[in-house]
Enzyme design. Structure first.
Site, PDB file in Angstrom:
ATOM      1  N   HIS A  36      -0.426 -77.809 -38.890  1.00 57.45           N
ATOM      2  CA  HIS A  36       0.034 -78.188 -37.559  1.00 57.45           C
ATOM      3  C   HIS A  36       1.332 -77.436 -37.244  1.00 57.45           C
ATOM      4  CE1 HIS A  36      -2.304 -82.077 -37.597  1.00 57.45           C
ATOM      5  NE2 HIS A  36      -2.097 -81.979 -38.890  1.00 57.45           N
ATOM      6  N   GLU A 118       2.970 -79.973 -41.337  1.00 59.05           N
ATOM      7  CA  GLU A 118       3.575 -79.500 -40.097  1.00 59.05           C
ATOM      8  C   GLU A 118       4.484 -78.323 -40.408  1.00 59.05           C
ATOM      9  OE1 GLU A 118       3.215 -80.592 -36.969  1.00 59.05           O
ATOM     10  OE2 GLU A 118       2.455 -82.646 -37.144  1.00 59.05           O
ATOM     11  N   HIS A 157      -5.036 -77.591 -36.768  1.00 57.19           N
ATOM     12  CA  HIS A 157      -5.319 -78.748 -35.917  1.00 57.19           C
ATOM     13  C   HIS A 157      -6.285 -78.341 -34.802  1.00 57.19           C
ATOM     14  CE1 HIS A 157      -3.300 -82.584 -34.062  1.00 57.19           C
ATOM     15  NE2 HIS A 157      -4.521 -82.811 -34.461  1.00 57.19           N
ATOM     16  N   ASP A 167      -2.492 -76.218 -31.988  1.00 51.11           N
ATOM     17  CA  ASP A 167      -1.645 -75.786 -33.101  1.00 51.11           C
ATOM     18  C   ASP A 167      -2.466 -75.468 -34.352  1.00 51.11           C
ATOM     19  OD1 ASP A 167      -1.962 -78.709 -32.924  1.00 51.11           O
ATOM     20  OD2 ASP A 167      -0.605 -78.862 -34.614  1.00 51.11           O
TER      21      ASP A 167
END
Length: 181
Positions: A36, A118, A157, A167
């Site tokens: 992400h 992330e 994602h 993303d």
């Protein structure tokens, strides 16, 4: 860095526990890595707003965008900041709330069987070299700890929620990640 399998913690990562997780239906079924990106405020880097967001402490008065998201309860297992710092919010054995409505390989609810990482970034800005290095290092550790996470089971994602999420975006260099695995 190393993964402590009993606790699901990444030794060497800064720990910032999120309340936004629950038990996986099958803790032995970890077979997908989802990449992400996040920046708070959008396209701004640094500061502690991501930590605050994943711990339900985001101040809606700090930025207009925060008013839209401050009540969301989301998390990821890890964040790799632009300076290479790795932050862990949820132990790997638990289900972080990162994927939302999603599907991979014919299976819905990717949170059940995935690990979410992330990257501090945005769809259209280049990621830092140190982020690729850290992501490669962490991915290799995850593949050792959870062998079902093969190269073919690393997704963005955007791949598990197409049309809903974009993303890690066009700026992410998939070949660069995979070359280091």
């Amino acid at each position: 860095m190393e993964i402590e399998l009993q606790t699901g913690l990444l030794q060497g990562a800064r720990q910032c526990p999120s309340p936004n997780y629950n038990a996986r239906p099958d803790p032995a079924d970890i077979s997908l890595l989802v990449i992400h990106n996040i920046s708070l405020p959008p396209d701004q880097f640094g500061g502690d707003d991501i930590d605050r967001f994943f711990t339900n402490c985001l101040d809606p008065e700090r930025h207009p965008y925060f008013r839209e998201i401050c009540d969301l309860q989301v998390s990821a297992h890890l964040l790799i900041r632009r300076d290479g710092e790795v932050v862990q919010y949820v132990p790997f054995g638990e289900r972080a709330w990162h994927a939302g409505e999603s599907e991979f390989g014919g299976r819905a609810n990717c949170n059940d069987f995935s690990i979410g990482i992330e990257l501090e970034g945005s769809d259209h800005l280049p990621y830092a070299s140190i982020q690729y290095q850290r992501l490669q290092e962490v991915t290799r550790l995850l593949q050792q700890a959870y062998p079902a996470i093969t190269r073919e089971r690393i997704a963005g994602h955007c791949h598990i929620a197409p049309g809903r999420k974009s993303d890690p975006g066009p700026a992410f260099e998939w070949d660069r990640l995979l070359a280091g695995l």
